[in-house]
Design an enzyme around this catalytic site. Sequence first.
Site, mmCIF file in Angstrom:
data_model
loop_
_atom_site.group_PDB
_atom_site.id
_atom_site.type_symbol
_atom_site.label_atom_id
_atom_site.label_comp_id
_atom_site.label_asym_id
_atom_site.label_seq_id
_atom_site.Cartn_x
_atom_site.Cartn_y
_atom_site.Cartn_z
ATOM 1 N N GLY B 19 -5.573 -1.569 1.595
ATOM 2 C CA GLY B 19 -6.391 -0.560 1.744
ATOM 3 C C GLY B 19 -7.624 -0.338 0.631
ATOM 4 O O GLY B 19 -8.641 -0.421 1.267
ATOM 5 N N LYS B 146 -2.554 -2.100 -11.829
ATOM 6 C CA LYS B 146 -2.260 -1.661 -13.291
ATOM 7 C C LYS B 146 -1.444 -2.999 -13.904
ATOM 8 O O LYS B 146 -1.498 -2.845 -15.026
ATOM 9 C CB LYS B 146 -1.552 -0.502 -13.080
ATOM 10 C CG LYS B 146 -2.322 0.614 -12.581
ATOM 11 C CD LYS B 146 -1.670 1.968 -12.614
ATOM 12 C CE LYS B 146 -0.989 2.079 -11.428
ATOM 13 N NZ LYS B 146 -1.736 2.635 -10.281
ATOM 14 N N VAL B 172 -6.697 4.061 -13.796
ATOM 15 C CA VAL B 172 -6.311 5.454 -14.419
ATOM 16 C C VAL B 172 -7.299 6.508 -13.779
ATOM 17 O O VAL B 172 -8.341 6.259 -13.865
ATOM 18 C CB VAL B 172 -6.368 5.642 -15.741
ATOM 19 C CG1 VAL B 172 -6.013 7.013 -16.334
ATOM 20 C CG2 VAL B 172 -5.493 4.480 -16.500
ATOM 21 N N LEU B 176 -12.115 8.302 -11.292
ATOM 22 C CA LEU B 176 -12.647 9.149 -12.262
ATOM 23 C C LEU B 176 -12.724 8.433 -13.408
ATOM 24 O O LEU B 176 -12.295 7.469 -13.906
ATOM 25 C CB LEU B 176 -11.500 10.095 -12.832
ATOM 26 C CG LEU B 176 -10.979 11.221 -11.848
ATOM 27 C CD1 LEU B 176 -9.967 12.079 -12.224
ATOM 28 C CD2 LEU B 176 -12.094 12.133 -11.219
ATOM 29 N N GLU B 230 4.027 6.484 -2.472
ATOM 30 C CA GLU B 230 4.333 5.121 -1.752
ATOM 31 C C GLU B 230 5.322 5.047 -0.754
ATOM 32 O O GLU B 230 5.820 6.216 -0.697
ATOM 33 C CB GLU B 230 4.957 4.474 -3.288
ATOM 34 C CG GLU B 230 3.998 4.410 -4.417
ATOM 35 C CD GLU B 230 2.941 3.438 -4.089
ATOM 36 O OE1 GLU B 230 3.104 2.338 -3.635
ATOM 37 O OE2 GLU B 230 1.880 3.900 -4.689
ATOM 38 N N LYS B 245 0.021 4.070 -16.349
ATOM 39 C CA LYS B 245 -1.390 4.550 -16.636
ATOM 40 C C LYS B 245 -1.303 5.070 -18.017
ATOM 41 O O LYS B 245 -2.461 4.940 -18.935
ATOM 42 C CB LYS B 245 -1.625 5.986 -15.826
ATOM 43 C CG LYS B 245 -1.924 5.398 -14.443
ATOM 44 C CD LYS B 245 -2.021 6.625 -13.350
ATOM 45 C CE LYS B 245 -2.007 6.270 -12.101
ATOM 46 N NZ LYS B 245 -1.985 7.326 -10.930
ATOM 47 N N GLY B 362 -6.453 7.819 -3.671
ATOM 48 C CA GLY B 362 -7.237 7.527 -2.217
ATOM 49 C C GLY B 362 -7.819 6.199 -2.392
ATOM 50 O O GLY B 362 -8.634 5.735 -3.321
#
Lengths: 385, 385
Positions: B19, B146, B172, B176, B230, B245, B362
């Site tokens: 995705g 990650k 993370v 953002l 998930e 994270k 997303g």
Amino acid sequence: MQPAQAKSVLPVVLLGCGGVGRHLLRHIVSCRPLHANQGVAIRVVGVADSSSLLVADDVRASGLDDAFLSDLCAAKSAGSPLSSLLARGHCQVFNKPEAMGKVIDAATMLGRTTGLVLVDCSATNDTVALLTDAVNHGCCVVLANKKPLTCAYEDYQKLTSNFRQIRFESTVGAGLPVIASVTRIIASGDPISRIVGSLSGTLGYVMSELEDGKRFSEVVKTAKSLGYTEPDPRDDLSGTDVARKALILARLLGQQISMEDINVESLYPSELGPEVMSTTEFLESGLPQLDERIEERVKAASLRGNVLRYVGVIGNTGCQVGLQEVPKDSALGRLRGSDNVVEIYSRCYESSPLVIQGAGAGNDTTAAGVLADIVDLQDLFQKRA
Amino acid sequence: MQPAQAKSVLPVVLLGCGGVGRHLLRHIVSCRPLHANQGVAIRVVGVADSSSLLVADDVRASGLDDAFLSDLCAAKSAGSPLSSLLARGHCQVFNKPEAMGKVIDAATMLGRTTGLVLVDCSATNDTVALLTDAVNHGCCVVLANKKPLTCAYEDYQKLTSNFRQIRFESTVGAGLPVIASVTRIIASGDPISRIVGSLSGTLGYVMSELEDGKRFSEVVKTAKSLGYTEPDPRDDLSGTDVARKALILARLLGQQISMEDINVESLYPSELGPEVMSTTEFLESGLPQLDERIEERVKAASLRGNVLRYVGVIGNTGCQVGLQEVPKDSALGRLRGSDNVVEIYSRCYESSPLVIQGAGAGNDTTAAGVLADIVDLQDLFQKRA
């Protein structure tokens, strides 16, 4: 390991050594070990105030040493002129109008060789031509001074023509990562539809204090005594400073507008303006005349469950700056003290905005933002290492 | 004007075209005009999935064209293998285990000439050695994955030894600007004392929905049906993703710690773990067993005016991940939906933290963060233009 090889040496000329400039010099000195670890060395080769320029003897070879920079900060704090440092040796001092020509000399000499960062921590309109000239000579520019970015649109365009060479995080929200975040969102192709912000620590403080029923005139005087306002608080109350920040954000979004295109609501009428009365007169007799009207608006907002905030709104259709009623429990309504808050709406942040909040004023925070900008230019200096 | 001269061409190999990877390819294509304006051109020279690698015929001269990339996205969406694109021509496909060797070949060839950005949008542990090898060949790395950053500390150190060549904003809080902000604060010499965050969109959604009296099991199932979790929701409920994270942030602050040093509270006991029961069994019979205990905690918190949040806390003394009661009217307590929120405390943001809030999950947002990271590497590619 690569960090040692990748060392970036950034020669810097600082314009303006008031509060922010002095904090910056102190941060540069105290961060030496940290930056060395990151493979970065900042070399201060010149410092200018409003009347003169002090430069290292040989700007190509070395900068002013850290002991010198500390003495310089001490001298400026004590109100001494830069020329008082001549006795320290290894430097020259040029007075106006010669000083600006000498900055251009340095820019011409270093711009396309070692590179040069011009850092503008002054508060004047006078640096635009100088900075544009420097950029054209290959120099980088870092700004805490909003004015070069809020000049005529044509001049703005020339100054920012090579966008990677100019950084100005501290012009909006001091060290808050507002410009960096907006720049990232734009680069990712996520179209920003709206930015709404409480962009003045001073007006944020004033508006939030009013909620407790305090009088506007008292709150403004307290803000002044806390050092939150400009020497003449009307410079804050006019909204011009917020309008400048809104314009910087609007131009960052690609809007080809200027200060005169922004609808700005001043918190005092022109009858109480600087042309009519002095700062002292305004504080003594002008300011209290505003209490009643503001108190009424605060009460009216409160009856609707709202609070008053002084905000900048940058939308696709234009830019407004002024008082707005916002819900008490919104990000803007919950603001306290001198924190800034910025809401960014885009495709990725559509129903729920990206919110950035925190201290948006203060010499320390502003200087920290400037230093982060300088360090972030390091990749442009690797090639010349 | 300078932008044309300063053009940066960034060759990219994408690892992982699920995705996020597919959204990234679409963003790259749709941003062509925007990036051209900024003097940036992204050239996708290769795309790998878990079983094979597709590369352009001559990676030195050109990338896969935009029509090809669109077809590739369509093929992957339809579940077709990369080899189905061989008929389009101008490319080669290598299957495992040969594929990884071919990525290294490209890294060796391009790393120190045109430069190369390896973009890891996969979700495997398998890429660390490959990425480290590429960095050593002068390549840049951008991660949405990650795992390469949460491996053994020694491997992390090797991967990140040249810090400017590796970017990982989207690991993370998706797009953002958390990593970018923390990096800026560190560079400015402002010491960060604590980071507290609701770092899982899934768990943020789950915890905020519980406030309305809904049952934990129902909320988790709804979250799964909305695509927030998930495939096996235990991957979220275990806290491992939040711990990753938190570890990334802790390491960014200079802490030499690893996953096993983080105190992680799982929201399900080991008796309901993947070793004991299947995902279906967990959803049908395991999950409802957790309702009572969670309901009690929610109620107990509510009696104290608090709400429960699943947070990561990165302090100077260590790293904890788990449920915490927070005041209902704090930034964390006010969270709704799948928004993330991160509070950063430092000298400049001491009494009142720097707060960053917004959608933290997303594919679209994550891919946007990856693309901003790629564009931000442009200065490293100017010298080779």
